[in-house]
Design a protein around this motif. Structure first.
Motif, PDB file in Angstrom:
ATOM      1  N   ASN A   1       0.822  -1.209   0.000  1.00  0.00           N
ATOM      2  CA  ASN A   1       0.000   0.000   0.000  1.00  0.00           C
ATOM      3  C   ASN A   1       0.860   1.265   0.000  1.00  0.00           C
ATOM      4  OD1 ASN A   1      -2.404  -1.503   0.104  1.00  0.00           O
ATOM      5  ND2 ASN A   1      -2.147  -1.767   2.308  1.00  0.00           N
ATOM      6  N   CYS A   2       0.913   1.907  -1.143  1.00  0.00           N
ATOM      7  CA  CYS A   2       1.618   3.180  -1.284  1.00  0.00           C
ATOM      8  C   CYS A   2       0.604   4.312  -1.127  1.00  0.00           C
ATOM      9  CB  CYS A   2       2.273   3.286  -2.664  1.00  0.00           C
ATOM     10  SG  CYS A   2       3.523   2.029  -2.965  1.00  0.00           S
ATOM     11  N   GLU A   3       1.071   5.427  -0.611  1.00  0.00           N
ATOM     12  CA  GLU A   3       0.209   6.596  -0.470  1.00  0.00           C
ATOM     13  C   GLU A   3       0.510   7.550  -1.617  1.00  0.00           C
ATOM     14  OE1 GLU A   3      -0.867  10.058   2.810  1.00  0.00           O
ATOM     15  OE2 GLU A   3       0.243   8.274   3.452  1.00  0.00           O
ATOM     16  N   VAL A   4      -0.522   8.072  -2.264  1.00  0.00           N
ATOM     17  CA  VAL A   4      -0.373   8.994  -3.377  1.00  0.00           C
ATOM     18  C   VAL A   4      -0.973  10.334  -2.959  1.00  0.00           C
ATOM     19  CG1 VAL A   4      -0.896   9.442  -5.800  1.00  0.00           C
ATOM     20  CG2 VAL A   4      -0.553   7.089  -5.015  1.00  0.00           C
ATOM     21  N   ILE A   5      -0.155  11.399  -3.068  1.00  0.00           N
ATOM     22  CA  ILE A   5      -0.644  12.738  -2.760  1.00  0.00           C
ATOM     23  C   ILE A   5      -0.293  13.674  -3.914  1.00  0.00           C
ATOM     24  CG2 ILE A   5      -0.587  12.483  -0.251  1.00  0.00           C
ATOM     25  CD1 ILE A   5       2.051  13.981  -0.207  1.00  0.00           C
ATOM     26  N   ASP A   6      -0.969  14.794  -3.975  1.00  0.00           N
ATOM     27  CA  ASP A   6      -0.759  15.769  -5.040  1.00  0.00           C
ATOM     28  C   ASP A   6       0.571  16.490  -4.825  1.00  0.00           C
ATOM     29  OD1 ASP A   6      -1.158  18.653  -6.279  1.00  0.00           O
ATOM     30  OD2 ASP A   6      -2.590  17.294  -7.255  1.00  0.00           O
ATOM     31  N   LEU A   7       1.310  16.701  -5.905  1.00  0.00           N
ATOM     32  CA  LEU A   7       2.585  17.399  -5.839  1.00  0.00           C
ATOM     33  C   LEU A   7       2.417  18.834  -5.339  1.00  0.00           C
ATOM     34  CD1 LEU A   7       5.636  17.564  -6.376  1.00  0.00           C
ATOM     35  CD2 LEU A   7       5.125  18.020  -8.761  1.00  0.00           C
ATOM     36  N   ASN A   8       1.258  19.423  -5.580  1.00  0.00           N
ATOM     37  CA  ASN A   8       1.015  20.800  -5.156  1.00  0.00           C
ATOM     38  C   ASN A   8       0.460  20.892  -3.741  1.00  0.00           C
ATOM     39  OD1 ASN A   8       1.867  21.841  -7.682  1.00  0.00           O
ATOM     40  ND2 ASN A   8      -0.092  21.211  -8.540  1.00  0.00           N
ATOM     41  N   SER A   9       0.503  19.802  -2.983  1.00  0.00           N
ATOM     42  CA  SER A   9       0.051  19.820  -1.588  1.00  0.00           C
ATOM     43  C   SER A   9       0.973  20.720  -0.774  1.00  0.00           C
ATOM     44  CB  SER A   9       0.088  18.415  -0.983  1.00  0.00           C
ATOM     45  OG  SER A   9      -0.777  17.550  -1.664  1.00  0.00           O
ATOM     46  N   ALA A  10       0.465  21.207   0.341  1.00  0.00           N
ATOM     47  CA  ALA A  10       1.277  22.018   1.246  1.00  0.00           C
ATOM     48  C   ALA A  10       2.452  21.179   1.749  1.00  0.00           C
ATOM     49  CB  ALA A  10       0.429  22.489   2.417  1.00  0.00           C
ATOM     50  N   SER A  11       3.575  21.828   2.010  1.00  0.00           N
ATOM     51  CA  SER A  11       4.762  21.097   2.465  1.00  0.00           C
ATOM     52  C   SER A  11       4.492  20.367   3.779  1.00  0.00           C
ATOM     53  CB  SER A  11       5.961  22.034   2.579  1.00  0.00           C
ATOM     54  OG  SER A  11       5.671  23.118   3.419  1.00  0.00           O
ATOM     55  N   GLU A  12       3.605  20.889   4.596  1.00  0.00           N
ATOM     56  CA  GLU A  12       3.259  20.219   5.846  1.00  0.00           C
ATOM     57  C   GLU A  12       2.558  18.884   5.563  1.00  0.00           C
ATOM     58  OE1 GLU A  12       1.046  21.049  10.098  1.00  0.00           O
ATOM     59  OE2 GLU A  12       0.926  22.565   8.534  1.00  0.00           O
ATOM     60  N   VAL A  13       1.674  18.859   4.582  1.00  0.00           N
ATOM     61  CA  VAL A  13       0.964  17.627   4.207  1.00  0.00           C
ATOM     62  C   VAL A  13       1.962  16.603   3.664  1.00  0.00           C
ATOM     63  CG1 VAL A  13      -0.740  16.664   2.607  1.00  0.00           C
ATOM     64  CG2 VAL A  13      -1.207  18.832   3.758  1.00  0.00           C
ATOM     65  N   ILE A  14       2.909  17.059   2.852  1.00  0.00           N
ATOM     66  CA  ILE A  14       3.932  16.162   2.300  1.00  0.00           C
ATOM     67  C   ILE A  14       4.779  15.574   3.426  1.00  0.00           C
ATOM     68  CG2 ILE A  14       5.991  16.043   0.834  1.00  0.00           C
ATOM     69  CD1 ILE A  14       4.659  18.278  -0.890  1.00  0.00           C
ATOM     70  N   GLY A  15       5.235  16.435   4.338  1.00  0.00           N
ATOM     71  CA  GLY A  15       6.058  15.976   5.458  1.00  0.00           C
ATOM     72  C   GLY A  15       5.326  15.002   6.361  1.00  0.00           C
ATOM     73  N   GLU A  16       4.057  15.272   6.650  1.00  0.00           N
ATOM     74  CA  GLU A  16       3.262  14.364   7.484  1.00  0.00           C
ATOM     75  C   GLU A  16       3.100  13.000   6.820  1.00  0.00           C
ATOM     76  OE1 GLU A  16      -0.365  16.560   8.061  1.00  0.00           O
ATOM     77  OE2 GLU A  16       0.437  17.665   9.781  1.00  0.00           O
ATOM     78  N   ALA A  17       2.847  12.994   5.527  1.00  0.00           N
ATOM     79  CA  ALA A  17       2.686  11.729   4.800  1.00  0.00           C
ATOM     80  C   ALA A  17       3.988  10.930   4.813  1.00  0.00           C
ATOM     81  CB  ALA A  17       2.237  11.997   3.366  1.00  0.00           C
ATOM     82  N   ILE A  18       5.111  11.605   4.641  1.00  0.00           N
ATOM     83  CA  ILE A  18       6.408  10.909   4.652  1.00  0.00           C
ATOM     84  C   ILE A  18       6.677  10.330   6.037  1.00  0.00           C
ATOM     85  CG2 ILE A  18       8.902  11.233   4.480  1.00  0.00           C
ATOM     86  CD1 ILE A  18       8.264  13.217   2.150  1.00  0.00           C
ATOM     87  N   LYS A  19       6.458  11.112   7.080  1.00  0.00           N
ATOM     88  CA  LYS A  19       6.683  10.613   8.448  1.00  0.00           C
ATOM     89  C   LYS A  19       5.768   9.426   8.761  1.00  0.00           C
ATOM     90  CE  LYS A  19       8.632  14.558  10.836  1.00  0.00           C
ATOM     91  NZ  LYS A  19       8.635  15.274  12.122  1.00  0.00           N
ATOM     92  N   ARG A  20       4.514   9.525   8.367  1.00  0.00           N
ATOM     93  CA  ARG A  20       3.546   8.454   8.604  1.00  0.00           C
ATOM     94  C   ARG A  20       4.011   7.152   7.929  1.00  0.00           C
ATOM     95  NH1 ARG A  20      -0.550  11.270   7.565  1.00  0.00           N
ATOM     96  NH2 ARG A  20      -0.565  11.054   5.308  1.00  0.00           N
TER      97      ARG A  20
ATOM     98  N   CYS B   1      11.950  16.929  13.187  1.00  0.00           N
ATOM     99  CA  CYS B   1      11.665  18.241  12.608  1.00  0.00           C
ATOM    100  C   CYS B   1      10.161  18.393  12.368  1.00  0.00           C
ATOM    101  CB  CYS B   1      12.436  18.427  11.305  1.00  0.00           C
ATOM    102  SG  CYS B   1      11.856  17.339   9.979  1.00  0.00           S
ATOM    103  N   GLU B   2       9.756  19.611  12.142  1.00  0.00           N
ATOM    104  CA  GLU B   2       8.359  19.874  11.805  1.00  0.00           C
ATOM    105  C   GLU B   2       8.055  19.255  10.436  1.00  0.00           C
ATOM    106  OE1 GLU B   2       5.962  21.380  13.645  1.00  0.00           O
ATOM    107  OE2 GLU B   2       7.465  21.325  15.242  1.00  0.00           O
ATOM    108  N   PRO B   3       6.852  18.746  10.235  1.00  0.00           N
ATOM    109  CA  PRO B   3       6.503  18.162   8.931  1.00  0.00           C
ATOM    110  C   PRO B   3       6.721  19.143   7.769  1.00  0.00           C
ATOM    111  CG  PRO B   3       4.832  17.595  10.533  1.00  0.00           C
ATOM    112  CD  PRO B   3       5.758  18.579  11.207  1.00  0.00           C
ATOM    113  N   SER B   4       6.475  20.425   7.989  1.00  0.00           N
ATOM    114  CA  SER B   4       6.658  21.402   6.910  1.00  0.00           C
ATOM    115  C   SER B   4       8.133  21.517   6.518  1.00  0.00           C
ATOM    116  CB  SER B   4       6.104  22.768   7.309  1.00  0.00           C
ATOM    117  OG  SER B   4       6.756  23.251   8.467  1.00  0.00           O
ATOM    118  N   GLU B   5       9.043  21.382   7.491  1.00  0.00           N
ATOM    119  CA  GLU B   5      10.480  21.425   7.183  1.00  0.00           C
ATOM    120  C   GLU B   5      10.870  20.230   6.319  1.00  0.00           C
ATOM    121  OE1 GLU B   5      13.311  22.425  10.463  1.00  0.00           O
ATOM    122  OE2 GLU B   5      11.459  22.396  11.651  1.00  0.00           O
ATOM    123  N   LEU B   6      10.361  19.052   6.665  1.00  0.00           N
ATOM    124  CA  LEU B   6      10.657  17.848   5.887  1.00  0.00           C
ATOM    125  C   LEU B   6      10.082  17.963   4.485  1.00  0.00           C
ATOM    126  CD1 LEU B   6      11.804  14.994   5.660  1.00  0.00           C
ATOM    127  CD2 LEU B   6       9.702  14.138   6.729  1.00  0.00           C
ATOM    128  N   GLY B   7       8.846  18.424   4.375  1.00  0.00           N
ATOM    129  CA  GLY B   7       8.229  18.612   3.063  1.00  0.00           C
ATOM    130  C   GLY B   7       9.000  19.600   2.206  1.00  0.00           C
TER     131      GLY B   7
END
Length: 166
Positions: free
Chosen positions: A51-70, A145-151
């Motif tokens: 199960n891979c997670e797919v998110i939009d490239l234009n998502s907020a950096s916080e959303v990207i960081g949270e998905a990566i950490k999860r 780090c904060e999810p936005s920093e990772l994103g």
């Protein structure tokens, strides 16, 4: 005086786990595929979970960081029946909009994220471009780090250009 025999049992070595996750980014499809990784305990190789997670490239950096950490925290040690499998069975390929492994590799850039030590308190973010020049980009960041920093870091490394000049 009798001396009792003392038997020592050698403790089982703790399995040191360095977690990882793979991120695939496509500008053409404007998406990010995040593939959590599992480790095969007997074969000593890593493989993508189903199960891979797919998110939009234009998502907020916080959303990207949270998905990566999860997905980083979904790392697991699990036996895989059937070995490494074929490229067409690749979970990230199945989650993508591409029909073949070759077109997937052309349209998606791969970024590997791994813990630096078995404590996984720092992350190594590395491009995997397989250029003949053998140049890859690598950066490190705290896992706390904060999810936005990772994103933001992921997007920066994705947008940096390394090309071969002819």
């Amino acid at each position: 005086m009798k001396i009792r025999s003392i038997t020592f049992k050698v403790p089982e070595p703790e399995l040191k786990i360095i977690k990882s996750v793979t991120v695939y980014i496509s500008e053409k499809h404007s998406e990010i595929i995040i593939a959590p990784i599992s480790k095969e305990p007997k074969g000593s190789y890593n493989y993508e979970q189903e199960n891979c997670e797919v998110i939009d490239l234009n998502s907020a950096s916080e959303v990207i960081g949270e998905a990566i950490k999860r997905n980083f925290n979904k790392f697991d040690i699990k036996e895989k029946k059937g070995g490494m499998g074929k490229k067409s069975d690749w979970p990230a390929l199945k989650a993508s909009k591409e029909k073949s492994g070759r077109s997937f590799e052309e349209k998606y850039r791969r970024i590997s994220i791994r813990g630096i030590t078995d404590r996984n308190s720092s992350l190594r973010i590395e491009t995997v471009m397989n250029l003949t020049s053998e140049i890859e980009l690598t950066t490190t960041i705290s896992a706390h780090c904060e999810p936005s920093e990772l994103g933001n870091r992921i997007l920066k490394i994705f947008r940096s250009e390394i090309t071969e000049r002819k």
